[in-house]
Design an enzyme around this catalytic site. Structure first.
Site, short mmCIF file in Angstrom:
data_model
loop_
_atom_site.label_atom_id
_atom_site.label_comp_id
_atom_site.label_asym_id
_atom_site.label_seq_id
_atom_site.Cartn_x
_atom_site.Cartn_y
_atom_site.Cartn_z
N ASP A 164 0.85 -1.19 0.00
CA ASP A 164 0.00 0.00 0.00
C ASP A 164 0.89 1.25 0.00
O ASP A 164 2.11 1.15 0.12
CB ASP A 164 -0.95 -0.02 1.22
N HIS B 173 8.81 -5.21 -1.46
CA HIS B 173 7.94 -6.23 -2.07
C HIS B 173 7.06 -5.64 -3.18
O HIS B 173 6.03 -6.23 -3.53
CB HIS B 173 7.07 -6.90 -1.00
N CYS C 239 5.31 -5.88 -17.02
CA CYS C 239 5.10 -6.85 -18.10
C CYS C 239 5.97 -8.08 -17.83
O CYS C 239 7.20 -7.96 -17.76
CB CYS C 239 5.46 -6.23 -19.45
N CYS D 34 8.37 -8.54 -21.17
CA CYS D 34 9.51 -7.68 -21.54
C CYS D 34 10.07 -6.87 -20.37
O CYS D 34 11.09 -6.20 -20.53
CB CYS D 34 9.13 -6.75 -22.70
N CYS E 254 5.44 -3.72 -25.38
CA CYS E 254 5.60 -4.82 -26.35
C CYS E 254 4.25 -5.33 -26.88
O CYS E 254 4.22 -6.14 -27.82
CB CYS E 254 6.41 -5.97 -25.76
N GLY F 128 5.52 -4.02 13.18
CA GLY F 128 4.34 -4.65 12.60
C GLY F 128 4.62 -5.75 11.59
O GLY F 128 3.91 -5.87 10.60
N THR F 129 5.63 -6.55 11.88
CA THR F 129 5.90 -7.68 10.97
C THR F 129 6.13 -8.95 11.80
O THR F 129 6.76 -8.89 12.86
CB THR F 129 7.08 -7.38 10.01
N SER F 130 5.62 -10.08 11.28
CA SER F 130 5.68 -11.33 12.05
C SER F 130 7.06 -11.97 12.01
O SER F 130 7.33 -12.91 12.75
CB SER F 130 4.64 -12.32 11.50
N ALA G 154 0.31 -0.53 16.91
CA ALA G 154 1.24 0.42 16.28
C ALA G 154 0.83 1.86 16.52
O ALA G 154 1.70 2.72 16.72
CB ALA G 154 1.32 0.13 14.78
C1 BJW Z 1 0.32 -5.43 14.57
C2 BJW Z 1 -0.94 -4.90 14.56
C3 BJW Z 1 -1.07 -3.63 15.07
C4 BJW Z 1 -1.13 -6.83 13.77
N1 BJW Z 1 0.00 -3.00 15.50
N2 BJW Z 1 1.38 -4.78 15.01
C5 BJW Z 1 13.10 -21.50 3.86
C6 BJW Z 1 13.81 -20.82 4.83
C7 BJW Z 1 14.08 -19.45 4.70
C8 BJW Z 1 13.64 -18.75 3.58
C9 BJW Z 1 12.94 -19.43 2.62
C10 BJW Z 1 12.68 -20.80 2.75
N3 BJW Z 1 11.97 -21.19 1.68
C11 BJW Z 1 11.76 -20.12 0.87
C12 BJW Z 1 12.37 -19.04 1.44
C13 BJW Z 1 12.38 -17.65 0.92
C14 BJW Z 1 11.01 -17.00 1.00
C15 BJW Z 1 10.53 -17.07 2.44
O1 BJW Z 1 10.89 -16.27 3.28
N4 BJW Z 1 9.66 -18.01 2.76
C16 BJW Z 1 9.16 -18.16 4.14
C17 BJW Z 1 7.68 -18.42 4.13
C18 BJW Z 1 9.99 -19.23 4.82
N5 BJW Z 1 11.19 -15.61 0.59
C19 BJW Z 1 11.13 -15.25 -0.68
O2 BJW Z 1 10.86 -16.05 -1.56
C20 BJW Z 1 11.49 -13.83 -0.99
N6 BJW Z 1 12.50 -13.81 -1.98
C21 BJW Z 1 13.71 -14.31 -1.75
O3 BJW Z 1 14.02 -14.84 -0.70
O4 BJW Z 1 14.57 -14.15 -2.82
C22 BJW Z 1 15.84 -14.78 -2.75
C23 BJW Z 1 16.86 -13.99 -2.04
C24 BJW Z 1 18.08 -14.58 -1.85
C25 BJW Z 1 19.08 -13.89 -1.19
C26 BJW Z 1 18.83 -12.60 -0.73
C27 BJW Z 1 17.64 -12.02 -0.95
C28 BJW Z 1 16.65 -12.72 -1.60
C29 BJW Z 1 10.29 -13.07 -1.53
C30 BJW Z 1 9.24 -12.87 -0.48
C31 BJW Z 1 7.99 -12.25 -1.07
C32 BJW Z 1 6.91 -12.07 -0.03
N7 BJW Z 1 5.74 -11.71 -0.65
C33 BJW Z 1 4.54 -11.45 0.16
C34 BJW Z 1 3.30 -11.34 -0.78
C35 BJW Z 1 3.50 -10.29 -1.83
C36 BJW Z 1 3.17 -8.90 -1.36
C37 BJW Z 1 1.70 -8.71 -1.12
O5 BJW Z 1 0.87 -9.36 -1.78
O6 BJW Z 1 1.35 -7.87 -0.28
O7 BJW Z 1 4.72 -10.28 0.97
S1 BJW Z 1 4.19 -12.71 1.38
C38 BJW Z 1 3.54 -11.63 2.59
O8 BJW Z 1 4.37 -11.75 3.78
C39 BJW Z 1 3.75 -10.20 2.03
C40 BJW Z 1 4.32 -9.49 3.23
O9 BJW Z 1 5.05 -8.34 2.83
C41 BJW Z 1 5.15 -10.56 3.90
C42 BJW Z 1 5.44 -10.31 5.35
O10 BJW Z 1 4.27 -10.33 6.10
P1 BJW Z 1 4.11 -9.37 7.36
O11 BJW Z 1 4.14 -7.97 6.92
O12 BJW Z 1 5.09 -9.74 8.38
O13 BJW Z 1 2.60 -9.68 7.81
P2 BJW Z 1 2.06 -10.81 8.81
O14 BJW Z 1 0.61 -10.92 8.62
O15 BJW Z 1 2.86 -12.05 8.73
O16 BJW Z 1 2.38 -10.20 10.26
C43 BJW Z 1 1.75 -9.01 10.73
C44 BJW Z 1 2.35 -8.69 12.11
O17 BJW Z 1 1.76 -7.47 12.54
C45 BJW Z 1 2.05 -9.75 13.19
O18 BJW Z 1 3.23 -10.02 13.94
C46 BJW Z 1 1.01 -9.08 14.07
O19 BJW Z 1 1.14 -9.42 15.44
C47 BJW Z 1 1.34 -7.63 13.87
N8 BJW Z 1 0.21 -6.75 14.04
N9 BJW Z 1 -1.83 -5.89 14.06
C48 BJW Z 1 1.20 -3.64 15.46
N10 BJW Z 1 -2.30 -3.04 15.13
#
Ligand code: BJW
Length: 232
Positions: A91, A106, A114, A117, A136, A172-174, A216
Site C-alpha cells: 500500500d 515487495h 510486463c 519484456c 511490447c 508490525g511484521t511477524s 502500532a
Molecule cells: C500489529 C498490529 C497492530 C497486527 N500494531 N502490530 C526456507 C527458509 C528461509 C527462507 C525461505 C525458505 N523457503 C523459501 C524461502 C524464501 C522466501 C521465504 O521467506 N519463505 C518463508 C515463508 C519461509 N522468501 C522469498 O521467496 C522472498 N524472496 C527471496 O528470498 O529471494 C531470494 C533472495 C536470496 C538472497 C537474498 C535475498 C533474496 C520473496 C518474499 C515475497 C513475499 N511476498 C509477500 C506477498 C506479496 C506482497 C503482497 O501481496 O502484499 O509479501 S508474502 C507476505 O508476507 C507479504 C508481506 O510483505 C510478507 C510479510 O508479512 P508481514 O508484513 O510480516 O505480515 P504478517 O501478517 O505475517 O504479520 C503481521 C504482524 O503485525 C504480526 O506479527 C502481528 O502481530 C502484527 N500486528 N496488528 C502492530 N495493530
C-alpha cells in the site's frame, strides 16, 4: 545526524483497516499463498491473481494513514534524524502519511509489470489478464509485486543502509518472510542496536535488543515522541 532504518510490515497498516496475512482473519486464511503470491500461481490462473490484487488495490485506496504512519513521517521531517523506511507493504500509506524516503521491497499495488519484456507503468485500478503491455503489446501484464521465489527490490541499497545505521527498528511484521526477517540478525552482526515494535512478540523477537509490544498507533507515536524528546 542519527541514521535510523525502519522495517515495516502489515501490522502498521492494520489499524487503517488493511488486513494482515497471518492472523486468524488474515489474507492467507482465505487464499493459498501458492495460488496468489507465486509466479507459478499467476501462470496457472492470472484472472484469480488479478482479482486478489484488484480487491487489495481498492481496499488500500479506501484506507487512510494512521498515527503510526504519521509519526514516522514526523521523525523523517526532524533534521536531527536521517530516516529510511523499508516497507514490505504494497500500500502507499507511508507516502500518504508524509514519508518521502521509502523503499517498497515487495513492490507496490500502484505498479504494473510486463512479465514478457519487463516494462513498468502505473497500474490501473482494475487489471485483467488480457491487458496489453504498452511497450511490447503482449497480454502479459502482472502486478509489480514481489512473489515467493522472486528477488525483493533494492536489496543492496537496503543492506548498505542497514550496515551504516545507528538504529534498526522493526514495526508490525511477524518475522516469517526472508530476507526481511533476517534484517535483525544482519543489524546485530554489524553492531547496530535493534528495537521491535509489534502487537505481540514476532518470530525473531529474542534477537532484538529491546521490544515493546502493543498496537502500532500507540507504541510507534510513543517511541517517536520519546526519541525526539531525547534528541539524536
Ligand atoms: C500489529 C498490529 C497492530 C497486527 N500494531 N502490530 C526456507 C527458509 C528461509 C527462507 C525461505 C525458505 N523457503 C523459501 C524461502 C524464501 C522466501 C521465504 O521467506 N519463505 C518463508 C515463508 C519461509 N522468501 C522469498 O521467496 C522472498 N524472496 C527471496 O528470498 O529471494 C531470494 C533472495 C536470496 C538472497 C537474498 C535475498 C533474496 C520473496 C518474499 C515475497 C513475499 N511476498 C509477500 C506477498 C506479496 C506482497 C503482497 O501481496 O502484499 O509479501 S508474502 C507476505 O508476507 C507479504 C508481506 O510483505 C510478507 C510479510 O508479512 P508481514 O508484513 O510480516 O505480515 P504478517 O501478517 O505475517 O504479520 C503481521 C504482524 O503485525 C504480526 O506479527 C502481528 O502481530 C502484527 N500486528 N496488528 C502492530 N495493530
Amino acid at each position: 545526524m542519527a541514521k535510523i532504518v525502519i522495517l515495516t510490515g502489515a501490522g502498521i497498516s492494520a489499524e487503517s483497516g488493511i488486513r494482515t496475512f497471518r492472523a486468524s482473519d488474515g489474507l492467507w486464511e482465505e487464499h493459498r499463498i501458492e495460488d496468489v503470491a507465486t509466479p507459478e500461481g499467476f501462470a496457472r490462473d492470472p484472472a484469480l491473481v488479478h482479482r486478489f490484487y484488484n480487491a487489495r488495490r481498492a481496499a488500500a485506496a479506501a484506507a487512510a494513514p494512521n498515527a503510526a504512519h504519521r509519526a514516522l513521517a514526523e521523525l523523517e521531517a526532524d533534521p536531527r534524524f536521517e530516516v529510511l523506511v523499508v516497507t514490505q507493504n504494497v500500500d502507499d500509506l507511508h507516502e500518504r502519511g508524509g514519508s518521502h524516503n521509502v523503499i517498497h521491497m515487495h513492490g507496490t499495488l500502484a505498479g504494473a509489470l510486463c512479465a514478457a519484456c519487463g516494462a513498468r507503468w502505473p497500474a490501473p485500478m482494475e487489471m485483467r489478464p488480457a491487458d496489453p503491455c504498452p511497450e511490447c503489446g503482449r497480454p502479459a501484464t502482472r502486478p509489480d509485486i514481489v512473489w515467493f521465489g522472486e528477488m525483493p527490490y533494492r536489496m543492496e541499497e537496503i543492506w548498505t543502509a542497514l550496515r551504516a545505521a545507528d538504529l534498526f527498528v522493526s514495526i508490525g511484521t511477524s518475522g516469517n518472510v526472508y530476507p526481511a526477517a533476517g534484517f535483525v540478525a544482519d543489524a546485530m552482526h554489524a553492531g547496530v542496536p535493534t528495537l521491535e515494535l509489534n502487537l505481540e512478540p514476532s518470530a525473531g523477537t529474542r534477537l532484538f535488543d529491546e521490544a515493546r509490544h502493543g498496537p502500532a498507533t500507540t507504541v510507534v507515536p510513543e517511541w517517536v515522541a520519546g526519541l525526539r524528546a531525547r534528541g539524536a
